[in-house]
Design an enzyme around this catalytic site. Structure first.
Site, PDB file in Angstrom:
ATOM      1  N   TYR A 161      -0.443   2.743  -2.930  1.00 13.46           N
ATOM      2  CA  TYR A 161      -0.916   1.349  -2.998  1.00 13.46           C
ATOM      3  C   TYR A 161      -0.447   0.709  -4.297  1.00 13.46           C
ATOM      4  O   TYR A 161      -0.011  -0.445  -4.310  1.00 13.46           O
ATOM      5  CB  TYR A 161      -2.436   1.330  -2.895  1.00 13.46           C
ATOM      6  CG  TYR A 161      -3.031  -0.062  -2.852  1.00 13.46           C
ATOM      7  CD1 TYR A 161      -2.968  -0.821  -1.689  1.00 13.46           C
ATOM      8  CD2 TYR A 161      -3.668  -0.599  -3.966  1.00 13.46           C
ATOM      9  CE1 TYR A 161      -3.516  -2.091  -1.639  1.00 13.46           C
ATOM     10  CE2 TYR A 161      -4.222  -1.871  -3.924  1.00 13.46           C
ATOM     11  CZ  TYR A 161      -4.153  -2.611  -2.761  1.00 13.46           C
ATOM     12  OH  TYR A 161      -4.690  -3.874  -2.721  1.00 13.46           O
ATOM     13  N   VAL A 162      -0.543   1.447  -5.395  1.00 14.66           N
ATOM     14  CA  VAL A 162      -0.070   0.939  -6.675  1.00 14.66           C
ATOM     15  C   VAL A 162       1.420   0.596  -6.582  1.00 14.66           C
ATOM     16  O   VAL A 162       1.871  -0.471  -7.012  1.00 14.66           O
ATOM     17  CB  VAL A 162      -0.328   1.970  -7.797  1.00 14.66           C
ATOM     18  CG1 VAL A 162       0.312   1.521  -9.106  1.00 14.66           C
ATOM     19  CG2 VAL A 162      -1.834   2.181  -7.999  1.00 14.66           C
TER      20      VAL A 162
END
Length: 257
Positions: A161-162
């Site tokens: 996600y990062v």
């Protein structure tokens, strides 16, 4: 006495991830501010209920169910926007997918694929189809992509996600540079913890994260979806005419700490 123009009067705007959370809040706000909105999400029943709600309040909206990971679906939504409202002037590419953080070596490859598909391929698909429609109007347009504090730092969210939200900022900057001389602005929101359906799902998996998310905000709270929608509305409007390639923080001060 002259009539007061609403923020988005006459604008035709596509909103993804609009069946709940920030997307649904944006649909209501944009319509109230005079936009004709095209709503895209996977849940047809929720989209149709939202369209009815907007119509009852005097707004104009059309629901087009679809998945942003499908280029065919996105092309269809853009085509409906053009056919229904005569063109496309803006977009809020807000659809996203997140899960509670896990160590990289413990993360299933299918989870990685889904996170990247929705958050990166989904935004790319949207830009790929939306930009030609906006350029065809002869007056450019405005795109807002939803990134996250995870797009500028590691937050404890899943590494995929990062990475995905960093990629959204990269796509935003590249698109802003490519189309800046054609009256097309592209910006991103760096969103902090917000009380959305997706957030509730993450907290259900890892309740201990709520304290951390709240404490990281200078305001010591999470945002309401409508607060994020307000920033997107401004960026989609002509009042942000000299803003492009920007990553606007809507995070309660998280990124300032």
């Amino acid at each position: 006495m002259s009539e007061v123009r609403r923020l988005l009067d006459g604008r035709r705007i596509m909103i993804t991830g609009s069946s709940s959370g920030i997307g649904a809040a944006a649909a209501r706000l944009f319509a109230a501010e005079g936009a004709q909105v095209v709503l895209m999400a996977r849940r047809k029943d929720r989209l149709e209920a939202l369209v009815e709600e907007i119509a009852a309040a005097g707004g104009r909206a059309v629901a087009v169910p679809g998945d942003v990971t499908s280029d065919v679906d996105v092309e269809r939504v853009v085509a409906v926007a053009v056919d229904t409202f005569g063109g496309l002037d803006g977009a809020f590419n807000n659809a996203g997918y997140a899960v509670a953080g896990s160590l990289i070596h413990e993360t299933d490859r299918a989870v990685f694929d889904r996170i990247m598909d929705v958050n990166v391929r989904g935004v790319w698909n949207c830009l790929h189809s939306q930009i030609p429609a906006m350029l065809a109007t002869g007056r450019g347009g405005a795109v807002v992509n939803t990134s996250s504090v995870a797009g500028i730092r590691a937050t404890g969210a899943a590494a995929a996600y990062v990475a995905a939200k960093h990629a959204v900022l990269g796509l935003t900057k590249a698109a802003a540079l490519e189309y800046g001389d054609r009256a097309l602005r592209v910006n991103a929101l760096v969103v902090g913890s917000t009380r959305t359906e997706m957030m509730e799902e993450v907290l259900e998996q890892a309740p201990e994260l709520e304290t951390s998310f709240v404490e990281k905000s200078a305001q010591k709270r999470m945002a309401e979806p409508a607060e994020v929608a307000q920033a997107a509305a401004w960026l989609c409007s002509v009042r942000a005419s000299f803003v492009t390639g920007a990553a606007i923080s809507v995070d309660g001060g998280w990124s300032a700490l």
